[in-house]
Structures are given as C-alpha cells and as structure tokens.
Design an enzyme around this catalytic site. Structure first.
Site, PDB file in Angstrom:
ATOM      1  N   ASP A 365       0.866  -1.170   0.000  1.00 34.74           N
ATOM      2  CA  ASP A 365       0.000   0.000   0.000  1.00 34.74           C
ATOM      3  C   ASP A 365       0.911   1.231   0.000  1.00 34.74           C
ATOM      4  OD1 ASP A 365      -2.158   1.741   0.522  1.00 34.74           O
ATOM      5  OD2 ASP A 365      -1.764   1.609   2.661  1.00 34.74           O
ATOM      6  N   ASP A 556      -1.958  -0.959   6.025  1.00 34.29           N
ATOM      7  CA  ASP A 556      -2.261  -0.520   7.395  1.00 34.29           C
ATOM      8  C   ASP A 556      -3.711  -0.120   7.612  1.00 34.29           C
ATOM      9  OD1 ASP A 556      -1.825   3.003   7.675  1.00 34.29           O
ATOM     10  OD2 ASP A 556      -2.018   1.868   5.821  1.00 34.29           O
ATOM     11  N   ASP A 560      -7.461  -2.161   3.583  1.00 31.49           N
ATOM     12  CA  ASP A 560      -6.444  -3.124   3.155  1.00 31.49           C
ATOM     13  C   ASP A 560      -6.753  -4.533   3.657  1.00 31.49           C
ATOM     14  OD1 ASP A 560      -4.861  -1.201   1.876  1.00 31.49           O
ATOM     15  OD2 ASP A 560      -3.898  -0.645   3.758  1.00 31.49           O
TER      16      ASP A 560
END
Length: 662
Positions: A365, A556, A560
């Site tokens: 990410d 995080d 996600d």
C-alpha cells in the site's frame, strides 16, 4: 470512514517440574509456551531446580573416583547401592513421566527409551554408564529449559510494561483502580516514569515517551495533544492526562500479548513433520533394539552372549532417542519469534517464519505504509467563501479517522464545527453528508463524476492529493494536501531487491500520477493507482495467478483488510494501523518502518538455516553412532554424546538466533 482516493510437539519435557494434569499434552510444554516460562535468574527456587542434577553429579564423580583412582575395596560392597542412590534424583522424575505417559496409553516416548536403557545398564552391572546417561539427559533438559526462558525473555518483557494501576479522575479527584475497571471516555493521569495503562488520546500539551516495549524502538518519541497514546508506553517527561479510548482488553498491548501467546500454536511444517516422525520413529527404534537382542540368539546359537548383545541394544536405544530433533527444532522457531519480537516484529506463528523465506513478490500500500500518512494542507481553492467551504468540509470530515480528514480538521483549528447528519462513505470516492441543510460531497474527482457534477477539468491533472468539494450538487472548490515519504522507504525497497525479492509492487487508491511519482522515486518495479478496495483485491488475485509467486501484501488501513487476507503473507503496519488490518495480518510491524519487512525476512531465513543445521547434525551423528553401536564399536559413552551431546549442540545453535544482529 476513509478517503480511499488516497489510502489504502515436541516430545521432550523438563523432568524437574511436576507433571501437569493433562498427562499426554504435557510433553509439548516447551514449545507451546504454557509451562516452565519462569526465568530462574536470581530466583532462590533455581537452586532447587538444579539440585537433583548436582547431587547425582557429585555422587557419580565420587563413585568413579573410588572405582578407578582410589580403588577402595570396601566400596565394592556398597557399589551397586551407591550408584542406585546416585541415580534416583534424576531417575525418579523420568520414571514418573513414564508412568504418566503409560496411563495416557503412550508407550513409546524418550522417557521410556531412557528408562529401559538405564535400568538395563544397571541389570548388566554397568552402573556408572546408567547413571551418566540419565544425568546427561537431565542436564540436556535443563539446558533446554534455560534456552526456552532466554527465548521468552523478549516476549515476557511485554508483561512487565503492563501497568497494575490506573489513576482515574472520578468525583473531582484521582482514584487508583485496576485498569480493567476503567471505562472508555474516562480521564486518567500518568506521572513521569509511570507506564501508560490504557490506550487513549493525550489531553496535555505534549510529552516524551519510551515506546520500546511496543515498537522495539529505543529512541524517545514526542506525542502532542490530541494524538493517540498506547498502553505500554513509558511517560518520560511530566505529569499528563489521557482520555481513554479503548477498554483494557482491547488495548494495543493486550492485542500484542495475545498475538505472541498464540504464535506458538501455529506450527511450521517442519515442526509438524518432526512431531509425526517422532511418533513413528520411537516405536521402530524400540523394536529394532529388541531385534538386536533376539535375532543374534537365533543366528549365533552357542556363540551367543546375552550380556554383550543386551549392552549393544541398550546403547542403540540411547543413541536413537529423538530428543535432539524434537527439542531443538521447536526451540529454533520459538527463538525466531522471540528475536523478531525484540526487533518490533510480531509473527503470529512459526509457519509464517517458514513461509516468509519463500517470498519473491512484495506488494505494498502507499499511504501509511511507504508514506507517513501525515498530511498537511498546502492550498485551498474555493469558488464560494473559503471560510464557508472549510466549515462545510470539516463538518463531514470531523468524525473520520483517516489521515487526510485529520489534517483538514487540524488546519481549520479549534473553531466550532457544524454538526453533520447522514454521513455516508462512498467506497473509493469519499464522503457524503448534510450540514445546515446543505448536501456536501467531499472526496476525489470520481465522486463528482458519479453525481454528474461539473467541475474544472484541470483539477484532474493535479499530481498532489486533493479533496474536492461540492455543495448542493455544485462544485465548490478543493483542498490540496501533501504527504511525506518515510525516511527508510527507499532503502527498504533497495534491500528487498538485494535479498532476492524479484518484484516490488505498489497498489494505491491515490491518483496514478502521484503513485507514479512515489514509485519512480523509490525504485518500485510496478505500480497501480486509482484503485478501489475491490480493485486492489482483483489486482492481487491477478498477480497470484502466477503460481511461481509467493506474495506478501503490506498495508495498514481497514480497506487493506481484504487484500491482507488473500495474500500468502499479510503484513500490517501496527503502530498506527487499523485494528482490522492488525487482526487480519499474519505479521505485524510495530514500528511502521518498511525496512522491518527486510528484517522479518532475514529473521525467517536465519531461523530456517538453524533448523536445517540441527536436523542434519542430529541425523548425521546418530546414523554414524547407531551403526557403530550395532557393531559393538560404540559404547554407552558415545551413545550419550550422540543423544545428549547432539541435543546440547542443537540447543546452543538455536539460541544463536537470539544474539544475531539483523
């Protein structure tokens, strides 16, 4: 709410302790971490632990001296009784284990092998050998216990940072209560040098904290008013007040402890194989030893000498005891989990220590993973009154926990925020709400397109992160926001390539132009922007179609979570990551540093190397001495080395993981 336009059994057990009530499961205590987890350092009871072995050792040495050096005639009269008494301190606990395992209908264990071998040695007059085998076996178990305690020390240090008392403001004064009895929303006071008992938000201006217990980072961290503060931190500066945001059981520290305690229940394939192997191997060894006594009787006839072949059989039993394998392998994995914990990395099972060594693709990410997720408002463009624009925007963002929302609220400051109604998140686009009767949309360009709202198309070309605003179906302006790349992000990507990761990929809900800029600067191999949560899932599934790839996803945020769940290994940034991401992930990085991904892989590889070394060492030495023992060349002394000596070497090798620098 979030702005997704920018975010994304062993069979060996120490005999010096009473057997647990579960007569079968106790044989796995060391690797499960349920028993023997006290550290004997400085504990008066430690002497009692080692006393049986000390007594046996002293009596054995005296007996050998009287036998071979002083050759006292009177000693020969009491010789058998002397060695029997010397045997009892270390022998009784093992015989007790044999009884317990027999009651559980488990007849072939290392306890029964050792008991038969040593009692048989006494039966043929080999008293010193019988005592020595049992003594060395006990010493091996004591070494194992000490190694387990050492491996647990980093993990158990977390228990020491749990505060026993919380100073809670009630009825105008502070009361000392158990942290478990503090309610969400209450105010607690923490003095300088005290531990934070519960998660919350700092109400005082600012203070400095030691976060080592949670993150492994020894450098003090300054936290400002309104920012989150976690249980387990140590207040270094001054008296502060904290508003509790989570119950004791839901605190970051409690979650960490639970994850670590559960880690030993998820076994690596190697551990599971060795456990199954030992259950098959041990009875085979027993019957081979029996055959070593009986078959020569049929073949040799009158030349057969029972005592000689019985001795060889007993040597065979001692050599073949599987302790070196079933002790050192789980201990190696446990050491790896402990080493990772001391580096601020939590593995939720030894199976993930194994799997992380096979990684060849890392997908990340962007916001909060490679970037700090700390946004600052850089510019405000408005076609209506700027103050009104900011008031309306702040109203819908006020209750969001997303970093962008927080940055907008912080920019507006302490002015009164209008109440917003009917706030709804539109996945991957932004937020919708009603403020003072006006419909407000706040999010990315896709949000305006969804509601067919006209806007200046030049906005779409802006590379930086922006939040566009529409009021009552009309474009009202935008806020430009900037994020910072984490200091170690570039080095982390570089090191991932150096240690054999073939491809590093970045997935982001942010605009492709921003994603490209970040990816190019960091040396990332492939990148994809403008992704909704479901797009991330689809992209990861596409990557995983190549069966040669073992894929880790690092993220995080709550959005996600689906990607973490479907990856081969989910890695969460734990310091500021969402609860859902931390719960779903297989590995949690408490420091939020991308470089710790490299550390985690290195620890996994070091653990695997130690485990392989121990397996090769144990099999090679045992195979050699077994052949020599069956041929009558190896004696009980070589057998002791092949069993206990190899076990000790394997244990010491496993302990090395704790001392390695990663």
């Amino acid at each position: 709410m979030s702005h997704t336009h920018d975010k994304e059994d062993s069979c060996c057990s120490t005999k010096v302790h009473p057997a647990p009530k579960d007569n079968h499961q106790h044989v796995h205590d060391h690797e499960e971490g349920d028993e023997h987890d006290h550290d004997h350092g400085g504990d008066p009871s430690a002497f009692k632990t080692y006393l049986p072995a000390l007594v046996t050792l002293v009596m054995l040495l005296i007996g050998i001296a009287f036998d071979n050096i002083f050759k006292v005639p009177a000693f020969q009269t009491i010789r058998p009784y002397w060695y029997i008494v010397a045997y009892l301190p270390v022998g009784i606990p093992v015989l007790r284990e044999v009884w317990e395992t027999f009651k559980a209908k488990d007849f072939f264990t290392e306890f029964s092998l050792m008991s038969i071998a040593t009692i048989g040695a006494f039966g043929i007059g080999q008293y010193p050998e019988g005592v020595t085998v049992m003594l060395f076996y006990t010493i091996g178990e004591l070494f194992q216990m000490a190694a387990v305690n050492r491996a647990k020390r980093n993990i158990k240090a977390l228990l020491d940072v749990r505060a026993d008392v919380a100073h809670v403001l009630r009825n105008g004064k502070y009361e000392d209560v158990n942290p478990e009895k503090v309610a969400i929303g209450e105010t607690i006071q923490i003095k300088a040098g005290e531990k934070i008992p519960l998660d919350g938000a700092l109400m005082s201006d600012k203070s400095s904290f030691n976060t080592a217990a949670l993150t492994g980072e020894s450098k003090p961290r300054t936290i400002n008013k309104g920012e989150p503060i976690l249980a387990g931190m140590l207040n270094l500066d001054k008296v502060i007040e904290v508003q509790v945001s989570k119950a004791f059981a839901d605190s970051a520290l409690s979650r960490i402890l639970e994850m670590v305690q559960n880690a030993t229940t998820r076994k690596a394939k190697t551990e599971l194989f060795i456990r199954k192997f030992a259950k098959v191997y041990t009875p085979i060894v027993f019957f081979l030893a029996l055959a070593l006594v009986t078959i020569p009787m049929l073949v040799l006839g009158s030349d057969y000498h029972f005592q000689t072949w019985l001795y060889r059989s007993l040597v065979f039993l001692v050599i073949s005891c599987p302790c070196a394998l079933v002790i050192s392998i789980p201990l190696g994995y446990f050491g790896g989990i402990g080493a990772a914990s001391s580096n601020g990395i939590l593995f939720k099972g030894s199976n993930f220590l194994d799997l992380i060594t096979k990684l060849n693709t890392v997908v990340m990410d962007k916001t909060g993973t490679l970037t700090k997720g700390v946004f600052n408002v850089q510019k405000v463009e408005s076609v209506i009154d700027e103050k009104e624009l900011l008031n309306l925007l702040t109203a819908v963002e006020a209750k969001s926990t997303h970093p962008i929302a927080k940055s907008i609220v912080a920019y507006v400051g302490n002015q009164e925020i209008h109440p917003a109604e009917n706030i709804a998140e539109i996945a991957g686009m932004g937020l919708k709400g009603v403020v003072n009767g006006k419909e407000v949309l706040a999010g990315n360009v896709k949000l305006l397109e969804k509601f067919n709202i006209e806007f200046d198309t030049r906005i779409a070309a802006i590379e930086e992160s922006i939040v566009v605003v529409a009021v009552d179906q009309k474009y009202a302006g935008y806020v430009l926001i900037a994020d910072e790349i984490k200091e170690d992000a570039g080095e982390a990507v570089k090191q991932l390539h150096e240690i054999g990761i073939k491809q590093v990929v970045m997935l982001s809900g942010d605009k492709t132009s921003i994603v490209k800029k970040v990816a190019t600067g960091l040396g990332i191999d492939a990148y994809y922007g403008d992704l909704l949560p479901e797009d991330k899932v689809a992209k990861l599934e596409e990557i995983k179609k190549d069966k040669t790839k073992v894929v880790a996803f690092v993220g995080d945020g709550i959005n996600d979570t689906p990607v973490l769940a479907i990856s081969d290994i989910g890695i969460a940034m734990g310091a500021m990551g969402s609860d859902a991401a931390i719960e779903t992930a297989d590995v949690v990085i408490q420091t939020d540093q991308p470089s710790k991904i490299v550390t985690a892989i290195k620890i996994g590889k070091a653990t695997k190397n130690v485990v392989i070394q121990n397996i090769v060492l144990a099999f090679a030495v045992k195979a050699l001495v077994l052949i020599l023992g069956a041929g009558g060349i190896a004696t009980m002394w070589e057998a002791v080395f092949a069993d206990v000596g190899v076990a000790l070497l394997a244990i010491l090798n496993a302990v090395r993981i704790q001392k390695m620098k990663f």
